[in-house]
Every structure is written in C-alpha cells, then in structure tokens.
Write a protein that holds these residues in place. Structure first.
Motif, PDB file in Angstrom:
ATOM      1  N   ASP A  56       0.716  -1.273   0.202  1.00 55.47           N
ATOM      2  CA  ASP A  56       0.207  -0.079  -0.120  1.00 55.47           C
ATOM      3  C   ASP A  56       0.748   1.260  -0.086  1.00 55.47           C
ATOM      4  O   ASP A  56       0.517   2.053  -0.635  1.00 55.47           O
ATOM      5  N   ARG A  57       2.152   1.075   0.733  1.00 55.51           N
ATOM      6  CA  ARG A  57       2.983   2.437   0.927  1.00 55.51           C
ATOM      7  C   ARG A  57       4.292   1.741   0.743  1.00 55.51           C
ATOM      8  O   ARG A  57       4.625   0.998   1.159  1.00 55.51           O
ATOM      9  N   ILE A  58       5.062   2.644  -0.085  1.00 56.75           N
ATOM     10  CA  ILE A  58       6.732   2.438  -0.073  1.00 56.75           C
ATOM     11  C   ILE A  58       7.515   3.543   0.146  1.00 56.75           C
ATOM     12  O   ILE A  58       7.198   4.639  -0.096  1.00 56.75           O
ATOM     13  N   SER A  59       8.304   3.536   1.152  1.00 56.34           N
ATOM     14  CA  SER A  59       9.285   4.647   1.784  1.00 56.34           C
ATOM     15  C   SER A  59      10.496   4.194   1.274  1.00 56.34           C
ATOM     16  O   SER A  59      10.883   2.998   0.845  1.00 56.34           O
ATOM     17  N   SER A  60      11.380   5.337   1.009  1.00 59.45           N
ATOM     18  CA  SER A  60      12.831   5.001   0.815  1.00 59.45           C
ATOM     19  C   SER A  60      13.531   6.197   1.192  1.00 59.45           C
ATOM     20  O   SER A  60      13.705   7.588   0.866  1.00 59.45           O
ATOM     21  N   VAL A  61      14.477   6.174   2.260  1.00 62.04           N
ATOM     22  CA  VAL A  61      14.893   7.277   3.110  1.00 62.04           C
ATOM     23  C   VAL A  61      16.326   7.161   2.902  1.00 62.04           C
ATOM     24  O   VAL A  61      17.085   6.729   3.249  1.00 62.04           O
ATOM     25  N   GLU A  62      16.869   8.294   1.889  1.00 62.83           N
ATOM     26  CA  GLU A  62      18.120   8.391   1.657  1.00 62.83           C
ATOM     27  C   GLU A  62      19.049   7.263   1.066  1.00 62.83           C
ATOM     28  O   GLU A  62      20.213   6.871   1.344  1.00 62.83           O
ATOM     29  N   MET A  63      18.182   6.614   0.082  1.00 62.94           N
ATOM     30  CA  MET A  63      18.737   5.434  -0.696  1.00 62.94           C
ATOM     31  C   MET A  63      19.059   5.891  -1.982  1.00 62.94           C
ATOM     32  O   MET A  63      20.013   5.287  -2.759  1.00 62.94           O
ATOM     33  N   LEU A  64      18.382   6.930  -2.466  1.00 62.83           N
ATOM     34  CA  LEU A  64      18.542   7.281  -3.942  1.00 62.83           C
ATOM     35  C   LEU A  64      20.117   7.257  -4.346  1.00 62.83           C
ATOM     36  O   LEU A  64      20.699   7.195  -5.397  1.00 62.83           O
ATOM     37  N   HIS A  65      21.067   8.156  -3.424  1.00 62.64           N
ATOM     38  CA  HIS A  65      22.322   8.273  -3.825  1.00 62.64           C
ATOM     39  C   HIS A  65      23.093   7.018  -3.996  1.00 62.64           C
ATOM     40  O   HIS A  65      24.199   6.929  -4.509  1.00 62.64           O
ATOM     41  N   HIS A  66      22.554   6.095  -3.572  1.00 62.95           N
ATOM     42  CA  HIS A  66      23.356   4.639  -3.593  1.00 62.95           C
ATOM     43  C   HIS A  66      22.886   3.841  -4.895  1.00 62.95           C
ATOM     44  O   HIS A  66      23.580   2.966  -5.367  1.00 62.95           O
ATOM     45  N   ILE A  67      21.903   4.547  -5.546  1.00 61.64           N
ATOM     46  CA  ILE A  67      21.465   3.746  -6.674  1.00 61.64           C
ATOM     47  C   ILE A  67      22.089   4.358  -8.003  1.00 61.64           C
ATOM     48  O   ILE A  67      22.661   3.357  -8.901  1.00 61.64           O
ATOM     49  N   GLY A  68      22.561   5.463  -8.096  1.00 66.53           N
ATOM     50  CA  GLY A  68      23.376   5.782  -9.298  1.00 66.53           C
ATOM     51  C   GLY A  68      22.382   6.199 -10.269  1.00 66.53           C
ATOM     52  O   GLY A  68      21.347   5.669 -10.630  1.00 66.53           O
ATOM     53  N   TYR A  69      22.761   7.352 -11.429  1.00 58.72           N
ATOM     54  CA  TYR A  69      21.702   7.991 -12.183  1.00 58.72           C
ATOM     55  C   TYR A  69      21.365   6.863 -13.355  1.00 58.72           C
ATOM     56  O   TYR A  69      20.058   6.854 -13.446  1.00 58.72           O
ATOM     57  N   THR A  70      22.037   5.903 -13.714  1.00 63.85           N
ATOM     58  CA  THR A  70      21.990   5.099 -14.892  1.00 63.85           C
ATOM     59  C   THR A  70      20.820   4.024 -14.192  1.00 63.85           C
ATOM     60  O   THR A  70      20.188   3.363 -15.183  1.00 63.85           O
ATOM     61  N   SER A  71      20.816   3.804 -12.935  1.00 61.32           N
ATOM     62  CA  SER A  71      19.859   2.822 -12.503  1.00 61.32           C
ATOM     63  C   SER A  71      18.560   3.633 -12.000  1.00 61.32           C
ATOM     64  O   SER A  71      17.904   2.553 -11.583  1.00 61.32           O
ATOM     65  N   LEU A  72      18.543   4.652 -12.018  1.00 58.55           N
ATOM     66  CA  LEU A  72      17.262   5.358 -11.360  1.00 58.55           C
ATOM     67  C   LEU A  72      16.156   4.857 -12.113  1.00 58.55           C
ATOM     68  O   LEU A  72      14.837   4.670 -11.569  1.00 58.55           O
ATOM     69  N   PRO A  73      15.987   4.586 -13.853  1.00 53.52           N
ATOM     70  CA  PRO A  73      14.626   4.139 -14.080  1.00 53.52           C
ATOM     71  C   PRO A  73      14.304   2.892 -13.756  1.00 53.52           C
ATOM     72  O   PRO A  73      13.162   2.631 -13.873  1.00 53.52           O
ATOM     73  N   GLU A  74      15.125   1.906 -13.666  1.00 51.34           N
ATOM     74  CA  GLU A  74      14.941   0.518 -13.213  1.00 51.34           C
ATOM     75  C   GLU A  74      14.252   0.629 -11.755  1.00 51.34           C
ATOM     76  O   GLU A  74      13.524  -0.019 -11.367  1.00 51.34           O
ATOM     77  N   TYR A  75      15.060   1.393 -10.712  1.00 48.02           N
ATOM     78  CA  TYR A  75      14.492   1.486  -9.547  1.00 48.02           C
ATOM     79  C   TYR A  75      13.100   2.258  -9.445  1.00 48.02           C
ATOM     80  O   TYR A  75      12.171   1.523  -8.548  1.00 48.02           O
ATOM     81  N   PHE A  76      12.750   3.227 -10.394  1.00 46.86           N
ATOM     82  CA  PHE A  76      11.394   3.736 -10.228  1.00 46.86           C
ATOM     83  C   PHE A  76      10.373   2.832 -10.728  1.00 46.86           C
ATOM     84  O   PHE A  76       9.149   2.735 -10.351  1.00 46.86           O
ATOM     85  N   ARG A  77      10.681   2.007 -11.784  1.00 46.04           N
ATOM     86  CA  ARG A  77      10.058   1.164 -12.276  1.00 46.04           C
ATOM     87  C   ARG A  77       9.756  -0.024 -11.280  1.00 46.04           C
ATOM     88  O   ARG A  77       8.418  -0.468 -11.371  1.00 46.04           O
ATOM     89  N   THR A  78      10.440  -0.373 -10.594  1.00 40.43           N
ATOM     90  CA  THR A  78      10.397  -1.527  -9.438  1.00 40.43           C
ATOM     91  C   THR A  78       9.457  -1.158  -8.565  1.00 40.43           C
ATOM     92  O   THR A  78       8.698  -1.965  -8.202  1.00 40.43           O
TER      93      THR A  78
END
Length: 418
Positions: free
Chosen positions: A259-281
C-alpha cells in the motif's frame, strides 16, 4: 634558510595579505604564527613534521591535500566550518602563470619527509558499477564497519538520515522522532496497510510505523549488521508478527504488492543510470493509488554536473551519486508516477550534520578506538563537508511523494493532507 621560514614564505605566498578567514599554524616544535598577522584565527593547522606542507601541496591536487590530513601530515583543531571558509576563499583567488610558477618553485624548496599515506587502506570493489553484487559490497563497506561506531554518535534509535527540526534548538533525538512521524503522515498510513521501507537502515522507521500506526512493515537493506540489529530490536518489542527486516536488494522483490513504499536516503546509492529501473520497480510493487515517500540528497543543478569531494567515494561512501531534484522527478514521472508533493529541507540537514559532527568530535578517542584514527578523520571530514555543503547550497535535501495514479480523476487532495 630555516625550514620554518621556508614554510612561512610558502604560506604567505598562498594566503596573500587580504585573507578574510585567518588561521593559526603550529609547527612541530610548538612555535605558532598567525595567517595573516594579527588575525582572529578560526582554526589551528598543526604540522607534524618539517615535510608536512610539501607533502600536502605537492603534487598539487585536492585528493593529495585531503590525504595529508587523513594520514596525519597535519591535524586540524577548532571549527571545521572555518577551515572550509578559508579553503574556498583561497581556491577563489585568481593567480597568473608567473605567480603559480613562483609558488611551485618555493614549494619544491621545502624540506622533505617520508609520506605517511597507507596505500593499502582503500577498499577495492569488484563487479559492474551498481550491479546487485557491487552495490552490496559498497553498502557493506560503509554500514557494516561496526555498529559500535554508529552507536557512539547517532541517536538511540540509530537513525542515520536527515532529522526534522521544528526549531533550531530542538534536540537531535526529538528531531529524529519528529522526522519518523512526518514521514508516516506524508504516507498517510492506516492500520493494517502493508509498508515497504527500501534501504531501511537499522529499522527505526518500520518499527515506529508498526508500533504507532498499526501497519504491517517490511524493511530491506543490503547491510547484514543493520538487519541483525533491527530484527533483535523487533524481537525485544514483540513485533515479529507485524514487522521484519530482510537482507535483500529491492530489485529482487517480485510478485509482492504494498500500500505504501518509503525510501529514506537510498537514492544516492542507486546511481543515475539505475534510477529508471528503481522507479519502475517500486511502481510495480505499489498497489494502484498507493503512495511512495522518497527522501533524497540532491545536487544543485545551477552548479552543473555534481562533483563532490574526491576522497569521499574512495574512503567514505563508495559509488555514491547525486542528481538534481528535477532529474529524480522526471524519471519517476517517466516510470508512471504522479508527483504529489515536494518539500525542500536543506536547512534540516545542515543542522543534523552539525549535531553528528559535534558528537563525533566529543567522542574522538572512543571512535578512534573502534575504527582507527584514519577512519575517524574520514568521518569527521565527511560530516563537516556535508554540513558545509548544505549551508553553502552546494547540495540539497528533498522529500517528495509519488502516487501510483491510474485512470481518470483520482485527484490529489485539494490541500496538503499531512
């Protein structure tokens, strides 16, 4: 010429006569001088040997100068903010080729001392950048160093992310609890809902959400130390049926819906090129109409492509990567999300990092006993740079809420709901 006189000459050529943010130099034998003369020093540069300045300035690079501090060519006493004010003032000075050549000649005349750098100190990561395997290694390097390290300067709930200060005088412990409530309010949590916290740290948010808001909470982290600590705490509180923390990459979660998904300061570990996969996930994991809360450190787009301190990925946090807030929002929208809410909290991270820095410095000897002196200096310098970066608007901190909106209508509320 006496070695100290040679050093004073180089410092004078470097600082000039109009330096606004002055400092004190303490030589290896205890003698001191002010730069410039008569100033009110903001900090003290303590040189450990006659070769310290040469080893710091030559070869000329940001990394070499930083490593000189890390490996004890010199120490810094006093206000780290004043250090950066001085450093950026000196970096902004325009020098002609003749001046630079004269300075280099004088640096090369300085006495030599063996370099103290430990070439085996840096950890080498393996695998493709931001692959599941390499991200696991990078996270483990930073977060699995020792829970004792983080316990010495974090709050009792081990929350390693930006707090939320209702006033500048609010204690860190209260500001962290207020942050957890603020996140839960933005997620609009209801009893019985399923919450996923991606990059959950030591489990503070999943525990808080389960206890206070009655949700069923799952946290995922790549850190084995964090998961072990979180599950011990969950067991102590008797919450095993309501929340849990697993060691896994969010990219491996399939077939679940939350129902809800949180992510607290994980974005900087993902890397720019992996962001599309992350948000699709996370969109695939989120039920229709569900909300996702993201708390991320960003760089300032007006300053161009992000270039952080060069020592940080080498010694502090491997493979971290920042993007402007606009890039995160664009990629999230491309993945199919509606951007519901965005809030700038830059000042809150400056305050948080200042608290962490003060606590580290107060427990210097205890931290060094756990990590060694070099790693204490890595963390001290990193926290000081973090605080200064937010203060100087080099980096920023945003909350943003996304909604998995499907179909016509389904508007956001007319006013903010939190």
């Amino acid at each position: 010429m006496d070695p100290k006189d040679k050093i004073k000459k180089v410092i004078s050529l470097t600082a000039g006569t109009g330096l606004k943010n002055g400092f004190k130099v303490r030589f290896w034998d205890g003698e001191e001088c002010l730069v410039p003369d008569g100033c009110e020093p903001g900090f003290t540069l303590s040189l450990k040997s006659p070769g310290s300045i040469r080893n710091t300035l030559f070869p000329p690079s940001e990394l070499n100068a930083t490593e000189a501090y890390l490996f004890d060519e010199f120490d810094i006493e006093g206000d780290m903010f004043a250090v950066f004010e001085t450093a950026y003032e000196l970096a902004a000075v325009k020098r002609g080729k003749g001046e630079l050549l004269k300075l280099l000649v004088e640096v090369l005349k300085l006495p030599r001392s063996p370099r103290k750098k430990d070439k085996g100190f840096q950890k080498k990561l393996s695998g493709e950048l931001h692959s599941v395997r390499r991200d696991s290694e990078a996270v483990s390097y930073h977060y699995d160093m020792s829970d004792d390290l983080y316990r010495l300067w974090l709050d009792p709930d081990m929350i390693y992310s930006c707090a939320y200060f209702k006033t500048r005088e609010t204690p860190l412990e209260q500001a962290q609890l207020d942050k957890l409530d603020y996140i839960c309010a933005k997620l609009d949590l209801k009893p019985g809902e399923r919450l996923l916290d991606a990059g959950c740290g030591w489990g503070a948010l999943v525990i808080h959400a389960a206890r206070k808001y009655g949700v069923d909470a799952t946290g995922v982290t790549l850190s084995r130390n964090q998961a072990a600590h979180a599950n011990r705490r969950i067991k102590e509180l008797g919450l095993e049926d309501q929340c849990r923390v697993e060691v896994r990459d969010i990219r491996t979660l399939k077939g679940e819906r939350y129902d809800r998904i949180s992510s607290v300061e994980m974005l900087h570990h993902i890397g720019y090129t992996s962001l599309p996969e992350y948000f699709r996930t996370i969109k695939d994991l989120l039920k229709p109409g569900g909300l996702s809360f993201q708390l991320g450190v960003t760089n300032n787009a007006a300053r161009g492509k992000y270039r952080g301190p060069v020592f940080a990925p080498k010694y502090f946090m491997p493979d971290y990567d920042l993007s402007p807030i606009g890039e995160y929002l664009k990629i999230a929208e491309t993945a199919g999300f509606e951007v519901y809410d965005v809030e700038d909290l830059r000042q809150h991270y400056e305050l948080t990092a200042r608290h962490w820095l003060k606590r580290m410095e107060a427990r210097h000897s205890e931290i060094a006993a756990v990590t060694g002196e070099v790693m204490f200096r890595v963390y001290r310098l990193s926290m000081a740079l973090m605080a200064y970066g937010f203060y100087a608007n080099m980096i920023n901190l945003y909350h943003f809420v996304l909604r998995n909106t499907e179909g016509k209508g389904n508007f956001p509320p007319l006013t903010r709901w939190y």
